[in-house]
Design a protein around this motif. Structure first.
Motif, PDB file in Angstrom:
ATOM      1  N   LEU A  55       0.825  -1.202   0.000  1.00 48.40           N
ATOM      2  CA  LEU A  55       0.000   0.000   0.000  1.00 48.40           C
ATOM      3  C   LEU A  55       0.867   1.263   0.000  1.00 48.40           C
ATOM      4  O   LEU A  55       0.562   2.240  -0.697  1.00 48.40           O
ATOM      5  CB  LEU A  55      -0.954  -0.004   1.194  1.00 48.40           C
ATOM      6  CG  LEU A  55      -2.019  -1.102   1.172  1.00 48.40           C
ATOM      7  CD1 LEU A  55      -2.805  -1.120   2.479  1.00 48.40           C
ATOM      8  CD2 LEU A  55      -2.944  -0.938  -0.027  1.00 48.40           C
ATOM      9  N   PHE A  56       1.948   1.257   0.781  1.00 45.80           N
ATOM     10  CA  PHE A  56       2.867   2.390   0.801  1.00 45.80           C
ATOM     11  C   PHE A  56       3.496   2.600  -0.576  1.00 45.80           C
ATOM     12  O   PHE A  56       3.536   3.719  -1.097  1.00 45.80           O
ATOM     13  CB  PHE A  56       3.955   2.182   1.857  1.00 45.80           C
ATOM     14  CG  PHE A  56       5.057   3.191   1.775  1.00 45.80           C
ATOM     15  CD1 PHE A  56       4.854   4.486   2.230  1.00 45.80           C
ATOM     16  CD2 PHE A  56       6.283   2.854   1.215  1.00 45.80           C
ATOM     17  CE1 PHE A  56       5.869   5.432   2.134  1.00 45.80           C
ATOM     18  CE2 PHE A  56       7.295   3.791   1.121  1.00 45.80           C
ATOM     19  CZ  PHE A  56       7.086   5.084   1.581  1.00 45.80           C
ATOM     20  N   LEU A  57       3.993   1.517  -1.189  1.00 41.82           N
ATOM     21  CA  LEU A  57       4.638   1.637  -2.499  1.00 41.82           C
ATOM     22  C   LEU A  57       3.643   2.025  -3.584  1.00 41.82           C
ATOM     23  O   LEU A  57       4.004   2.722  -4.539  1.00 41.82           O
ATOM     24  CB  LEU A  57       5.357   0.339  -2.853  1.00 41.82           C
ATOM     25  CG  LEU A  57       6.585   0.017  -2.001  1.00 41.82           C
ATOM     26  CD1 LEU A  57       7.139  -1.354  -2.359  1.00 41.82           C
ATOM     27  CD2 LEU A  57       7.651   1.096  -2.137  1.00 41.82           C
ATOM     28  N   ALA A  58       2.391   1.601  -3.451  1.00 37.97           N
ATOM     29  CA  ALA A  58       1.365   1.999  -4.423  1.00 37.97           C
ATOM     30  C   ALA A  58       1.144   3.516  -4.363  1.00 37.97           C
ATOM     31  O   ALA A  58       0.989   4.174  -5.403  1.00 37.97           O
ATOM     32  CB  ALA A  58       0.065   1.244  -4.169  1.00 37.97           C
ATOM     33  N   LYS A  59       1.142   4.079  -3.153  1.00 34.99           N
ATOM     34  CA  LYS A  59       1.015   5.539  -3.008  1.00 34.99           C
ATOM     35  C   LYS A  59       2.223   6.247  -3.620  1.00 34.99           C
ATOM     36  O   LYS A  59       2.074   7.246  -4.317  1.00 34.99           O
ATOM     37  CB  LYS A  59       0.893   5.930  -1.539  1.00 34.99           C
ATOM     38  CG  LYS A  59      -0.438   5.651  -0.923  1.00 34.99           C
ATOM     39  CD  LYS A  59      -0.430   6.147   0.519  1.00 34.99           C
ATOM     40  CE  LYS A  59      -1.646   5.699   1.272  1.00 34.99           C
ATOM     41  NZ  LYS A  59      -1.599   6.113   2.682  1.00 34.99           N
ATOM     42  N   ALA A 116       6.721  14.960   1.163  1.00 39.61           N
ATOM     43  CA  ALA A 116       5.718  15.763   1.870  1.00 39.61           C
ATOM     44  C   ALA A 116       4.312  15.322   1.481  1.00 39.61           C
ATOM     45  O   ALA A 116       3.418  15.220   2.331  1.00 39.61           O
ATOM     46  CB  ALA A 116       5.918  17.245   1.568  1.00 39.61           C
ATOM     47  N   HIS A 117       4.106  15.040   0.204  1.00 39.13           N
ATOM     48  CA  HIS A 117       2.800  14.566  -0.272  1.00 39.13           C
ATOM     49  C   HIS A 117       2.406  13.259   0.421  1.00 39.13           C
ATOM     50  O   HIS A 117       1.237  13.032   0.725  1.00 39.13           O
ATOM     51  CB  HIS A 117       2.838  14.387  -1.795  1.00 39.13           C
ATOM     52  CG  HIS A 117       1.601  13.787  -2.367  1.00 39.13           C
ATOM     53  ND1 HIS A 117       0.435  14.501  -2.514  1.00 39.13           N
ATOM     54  CD2 HIS A 117       1.333  12.537  -2.815  1.00 39.13           C
ATOM     55  CE1 HIS A 117      -0.500  13.713  -3.033  1.00 39.13           C
ATOM     56  NE2 HIS A 117       0.028  12.518  -3.222  1.00 39.13           N
ATOM     57  N   LEU A 118       3.401  12.399   0.662  1.00 37.11           N
ATOM     58  CA  LEU A 118       3.142  11.111   1.306  1.00 37.11           C
ATOM     59  C   LEU A 118       3.115  11.217   2.827  1.00 37.11           C
ATOM     60  O   LEU A 118       2.780  10.250   3.513  1.00 37.11           O
ATOM     61  CB  LEU A 118       4.195  10.084   0.887  1.00 37.11           C
ATOM     62  CG  LEU A 118       4.235   9.714  -0.592  1.00 37.11           C
ATOM     63  CD1 LEU A 118       5.404   8.793  -0.881  1.00 37.11           C
ATOM     64  CD2 LEU A 118       2.929   9.062  -1.020  1.00 37.11           C
ATOM     65  N   GLY A 119       3.531  12.376   3.357  1.00 35.02           N
ATOM     66  CA  GLY A 119       3.545  12.559   4.803  1.00 35.02           C
ATOM     67  C   GLY A 119       4.659  11.793   5.493  1.00 35.02           C
ATOM     68  O   GLY A 119       4.490  11.282   6.600  1.00 35.02           O
ATOM     69  N   GLU A 124      13.834   9.387   5.492  1.00 37.54           N
ATOM     70  CA  GLU A 124      13.207   8.085   5.741  1.00 37.54           C
ATOM     71  C   GLU A 124      12.725   7.465   4.428  1.00 37.54           C
ATOM     72  O   GLU A 124      12.886   6.261   4.200  1.00 37.54           O
ATOM     73  CB  GLU A 124      12.038   8.241   6.720  1.00 37.54           C
ATOM     74  CG  GLU A 124      11.267   6.958   6.972  1.00 37.54           C
ATOM     75  CD  GLU A 124      12.085   5.872   7.659  1.00 37.54           C
ATOM     76  OE1 GLU A 124      11.702   4.676   7.509  1.00 37.54           O
ATOM     77  OE2 GLU A 124      13.068   6.175   8.337  1.00 37.54           O
ATOM     78  N   LEU A 125      12.149   8.278   3.550  1.00 37.62           N
ATOM     79  CA  LEU A 125      11.675   7.778   2.255  1.00 37.62           C
ATOM     80  C   LEU A 125      12.839   7.299   1.415  1.00 37.62           C
ATOM     81  O   LEU A 125      12.791   6.212   0.825  1.00 37.62           O
ATOM     82  CB  LEU A 125      10.881   8.855   1.525  1.00 37.62           C
ATOM     83  CG  LEU A 125      10.309   8.469   0.160  1.00 37.62           C
ATOM     84  CD1 LEU A 125       9.462   7.204   0.245  1.00 37.62           C
ATOM     85  CD2 LEU A 125       9.510   9.629  -0.419  1.00 37.62           C
ATOM     86  N   CYS A 126      13.911   8.067   1.370  1.00 35.85           N
ATOM     87  CA  CYS A 126      15.112   7.634   0.626  1.00 35.85           C
ATOM     88  C   CYS A 126      15.631   6.305   1.149  1.00 35.85           C
ATOM     89  O   CYS A 126      15.970   5.402   0.385  1.00 35.85           O
ATOM     90  CB  CYS A 126      16.214   8.692   0.706  1.00 35.85           C
ATOM     91  SG  CYS A 126      15.887  10.163  -0.278  1.00 35.85           S
ATOM     92  N   LYS A 127      15.679   6.184   2.469  1.00 37.92           N
ATOM     93  CA  LYS A 127      16.167   4.950   3.095  1.00 37.92           C
ATOM     94  C   LYS A 127      15.275   3.758   2.709  1.00 37.92           C
ATOM     95  O   LYS A 127      15.781   2.697   2.354  1.00 37.92           O
ATOM     96  CB  LYS A 127      16.192   5.118   4.612  1.00 37.92           C
ATOM     97  CG  LYS A 127      16.672   3.910   5.363  1.00 37.92           C
ATOM     98  CD  LYS A 127      16.623   4.135   6.854  1.00 37.92           C
ATOM     99  CE  LYS A 127      16.914   2.841   7.595  1.00 37.92           C
ATOM    100  NZ  LYS A 127      16.582   2.933   9.000  1.00 37.92           N
ATOM    101  N   ARG A 128      13.967   3.952   2.762  1.00 46.03           N
ATOM    102  CA  ARG A 128      13.054   2.852   2.436  1.00 46.03           C
ATOM    103  C   ARG A 128      13.186   2.420   0.981  1.00 46.03           C
ATOM    104  O   ARG A 128      13.148   1.229   0.683  1.00 46.03           O
ATOM    105  CB  ARG A 128      11.612   3.252   2.749  1.00 46.03           C
ATOM    106  CG  ARG A 128      11.351   3.329   4.250  1.00 46.03           C
ATOM    107  CD  ARG A 128       9.933   3.655   4.582  1.00 46.03           C
ATOM    108  NE  ARG A 128       9.070   2.507   4.365  1.00 46.03           N
ATOM    109  CZ  ARG A 128       7.785   2.484   4.693  1.00 46.03           C
ATOM    110  NH1 ARG A 128       7.221   3.545   5.242  1.00 46.03           N
ATOM    111  NH2 ARG A 128       7.051   1.424   4.476  1.00 46.03           N
TER     112      ARG A 128
END
Length: 132
Positions: A55-59, A116-119, A124-128
């Motif tokens: 679900l996270f990756l779909a967003k 920011a759009h994903l909140g 953290e997003l780069c790391k994931r």
């Protein structure tokens, strides 16, 4: 049907396996994967993702599709839409790893806008994404 996805290739072989060494001494269970090969020599991976990660990756995929032009200038949704002799439909049930990986190629400003759009925090997003 679990999912439909246009690769732009003709798959001629599926095999259970991984492109990386599976470490067995961790508490994290390995992600089940299938490798596929195409008639043009492409090697790909299909992995079963936990629902929360999917679900996270779909967003993230949806946000990236607004910022990154697809192959030949096509919209991402058009390029990946499933098509055969009987029907044409939107891709479903798959995350486009190539698109997700392109997040890291964006300039920092675009990355921060998407985060920011994903909140989620940019770092953290780069790391994931890097951990995928």
């Amino acid at each position: 049907v679990v999912g439909e996805f246009h690769l732009g290739e003709h798959v001629n072989r599926f095999r259970r396996g991984s492109l990386t060494m599976q470490v067995t001494d961790t508490d994290v269970a390995p992600m089940p994967t299938l490798l596929f090969g195409t008639v043009n020599g492409v090697i790909g991976v299909i992995a079963q993702l936990p629902e929360e990660l999917f679900l996270f990756l779909a967003k993230l995929q949806g946000a990236l599709a607004k910022h990154i032009h697809g192959v030949g200038g096509f919209q991402h949704s058009v390029w990946r839409s499933f098509n055969n002799e009987r029907k044409t439909g939107d891709s479903s049930g798959f995350i486009d790893g190539d698109l997700i990986e392109q997040f890291l190629d964006l300039n920092r400003g675009k990355q921060e806008e998407i985060a920011a759009h994903l909140g989620i925090d940019h770092d953290e997003l780069c790391k994931r994404v890097e951990e995928l």
